[in-house]
Design a protein around this motif. Sequence first.
Motif, PDB file in Angstrom:
ATOM      1  N   ALA A   1      39.606  45.963  35.003  1.00 14.03           N
ATOM      2  CA  ALA A   1      39.438  45.121  36.168  1.00 14.03           C
ATOM      3  C   ALA A   1      38.203  45.656  37.002  1.00 14.03           C
ATOM      4  O   ALA A   1      37.400  44.849  37.482  1.00 14.03           O
ATOM      5  CB  ALA A   1      40.539  45.216  36.965  1.00 14.03           C
ATOM      6  N   GLU A   2      38.139  46.817  37.042  1.00 17.55           N
ATOM      7  CA  GLU A   2      36.960  47.353  37.831  1.00 17.55           C
ATOM      8  C   GLU A   2      35.597  47.094  37.158  1.00 17.55           C
ATOM      9  O   GLU A   2      34.798  46.840  37.746  1.00 17.55           O
ATOM     10  CB  GLU A   2      36.955  48.787  37.952  1.00 17.55           C
ATOM     11  N   ARG A   3      35.844  47.441  35.981  1.00 13.96           N
ATOM     12  CA  ARG A   3      34.541  47.119  35.067  1.00 13.96           C
ATOM     13  C   ARG A   3      34.219  45.462  35.153  1.00 13.96           C
ATOM     14  O   ARG A   3      32.962  45.231  35.173  1.00 13.96           O
ATOM     15  CB  ARG A   3      34.984  47.272  33.537  1.00 13.96           C
ATOM     16  N   LEU A   4      35.282  44.640  35.056  1.00 16.24           N
ATOM     17  CA  LEU A   4      34.950  42.967  35.284  1.00 16.24           C
ATOM     18  C   LEU A   4      34.343  42.943  36.517  1.00 16.24           C
ATOM     19  O   LEU A   4      33.313  42.108  36.703  1.00 16.24           O
ATOM     20  CB  LEU A   4      36.400  42.396  35.258  1.00 16.24           C
TER      21      LEU A   4
ATOM     22  N   GLY B   1      23.540  40.128  29.080  1.00 14.67           N
ATOM     23  CA  GLY B   1      24.153  41.260  28.667  1.00 14.67           C
ATOM     24  C   GLY B   1      25.134  41.905  29.536  1.00 14.67           C
ATOM     25  O   GLY B   1      25.298  43.187  29.642  1.00 14.67           O
ATOM     26  N   ALA B   2      25.481  41.106  30.863  1.00 14.36           N
ATOM     27  CA  ALA B   2      26.082  41.639  31.855  1.00 14.36           C
ATOM     28  C   ALA B   2      27.498  41.796  31.657  1.00 14.36           C
ATOM     29  O   ALA B   2      28.449  42.334  32.273  1.00 14.36           O
ATOM     30  CB  ALA B   2      25.915  40.815  32.937  1.00 14.36           C
ATOM     31  N   VAL B   3      28.477  40.565  31.081  1.00 16.79           N
ATOM     32  CA  VAL B   3      29.710  40.491  30.857  1.00 16.79           C
ATOM     33  C   VAL B   3      29.897  40.410  29.334  1.00 16.79           C
ATOM     34  O   VAL B   3      29.148  40.064  28.484  1.00 16.79           O
ATOM     35  CB  VAL B   3      30.262  39.072  31.644  1.00 16.79           C
TER      36      VAL B   3
ATOM     37  N   TYR C   1      33.250  44.838  42.475  1.00 14.12           N
ATOM     38  CA  TYR C   1      31.950  43.908  42.639  1.00 14.12           C
ATOM     39  C   TYR C   1      31.185  44.436  43.776  1.00 14.12           C
ATOM     40  O   TYR C   1      30.009  44.322  43.703  1.00 14.12           O
ATOM     41  CB  TYR C   1      32.581  42.428  43.156  1.00 14.12           C
ATOM     42  N   GLN C   2      31.761  44.491  45.140  1.00 13.61           N
ATOM     43  CA  GLN C   2      31.312  44.827  46.230  1.00 13.61           C
ATOM     44  C   GLN C   2      30.404  46.257  46.150  1.00 13.61           C
ATOM     45  O   GLN C   2      29.495  46.627  46.873  1.00 13.61           O
ATOM     46  CB  GLN C   2      32.098  44.894  47.542  1.00 13.61           C
TER      47      GLN C   2
ATOM     48  N   ALA D   1      37.602  43.245  29.980  1.00 14.01           N
ATOM     49  CA  ALA D   1      38.022  41.775  30.496  1.00 14.01           C
ATOM     50  C   ALA D   1      36.933  41.121  29.748  1.00 14.01           C
ATOM     51  O   ALA D   1      35.547  41.194  29.768  1.00 14.01           O
ATOM     52  CB  ALA D   1      38.441  41.524  31.612  1.00 14.01           C
ATOM     53  N   TRP D   2      37.252  39.767  29.119  1.00 14.41           N
ATOM     54  CA  TRP D   2      36.227  38.929  28.423  1.00 14.41           C
ATOM     55  C   TRP D   2      36.420  37.677  29.104  1.00 14.41           C
ATOM     56  O   TRP D   2      37.508  37.199  29.436  1.00 14.41           O
ATOM     57  CB  TRP D   2      36.628  38.799  26.886  1.00 14.41           C
ATOM     58  N   LEU D   3      35.319  36.845  29.514  1.00 17.10           N
ATOM     59  CA  LEU D   3      35.297  35.534  30.034  1.00 17.10           C
ATOM     60  C   LEU D   3      35.374  34.581  28.920  1.00 17.10           C
ATOM     61  O   LEU D   3      34.373  34.545  27.998  1.00 17.10           O
ATOM     62  CB  LEU D   3      34.123  35.442  30.818  1.00 17.10           C
TER      63      LEU D   3
END
Length: 291
Positions: free
Chosen positions: A99-102, A69-71, A244-245, A210-212
């Motif tokens: 982008a930040e959410r990704l 349930g992460a992405v 991410y960081q 964003a979707w992967l």
Amino acid sequence: MLDQVRAAVAEITGRAADDVRRLGGGDTAAAFAVRLDNGETVFAKTAPATMSGAIEAEAASLAWLAEPGAVAVPALRGHTESWLVTEHVPEAAPSPGAAERLGRELAALHAAGAPAFGAAPPGGPADAWIGLAPMRNEPSGQQWPSFYARHRVEPYLRRAVDSGTLSAEASAVISRVCAQIDDLAGPAEPPARLHGDLWSGNVHWGTQRAWLIDPAAHGGHRETDLAMLHLFGCPHLDRVLAAYQEVSSLADGWRQRIGLHQLFPLLVHTVLFGGGYASQAVAAARSALDV
């Protein structure tokens, strides 16, 4: 072809297709947006007959990436040996917020982990694919540097040399990376749950996030996914990385290791397409050796 799409979608979803529209983009599969008789629109794709197991591998990859349930990945509606059907996600312009959410979500995905480097998604075949290229997935008892050199870089290095796409001199530079990889790889990390083919074309921007898509998922090093985002550019990449960081700090020197992690996909492109990818692969190897 459209009749084949209708028949496949009806078999998988149990609904008739009212409209089928061919979608552009991609070099691996034929893709379609299909409106069902209940008004829902789904996405359907098929892989070339030469890519045995590709649909099974992608279905398993999507399920594995969705599990923590992460992405955001398109919900799997079902598949056959030849066809994959998922939800259809309307496309939108990339935004800083998405982008930040990704970045945050990607960090959480990687942290979900994998049983071993090289591990395939549960139920996925060992013989999988990255784009048009075969990719062997099986759990390795090795640490990441040995796994990456032996099971990712060296097989494609041999193919590039055997086909004449890569010279002996260029091959020697890349072989030096494999020989020194223990010293180049940075601190040891546990296996991460990777998308595995995370170039910018496999980041599908929706209205909120964003979707992967099109994963080649396996257990690997998290810096590999991030290096792939760098390879052909990604909108708002600085925001992705900063977010991410905030969730999961990267080890010191990760930017200097980008070339190391790009070596595998660049060798894949060298074998498939030749051209300038051979020189890019050598440049990536030289950058890794300069660390």
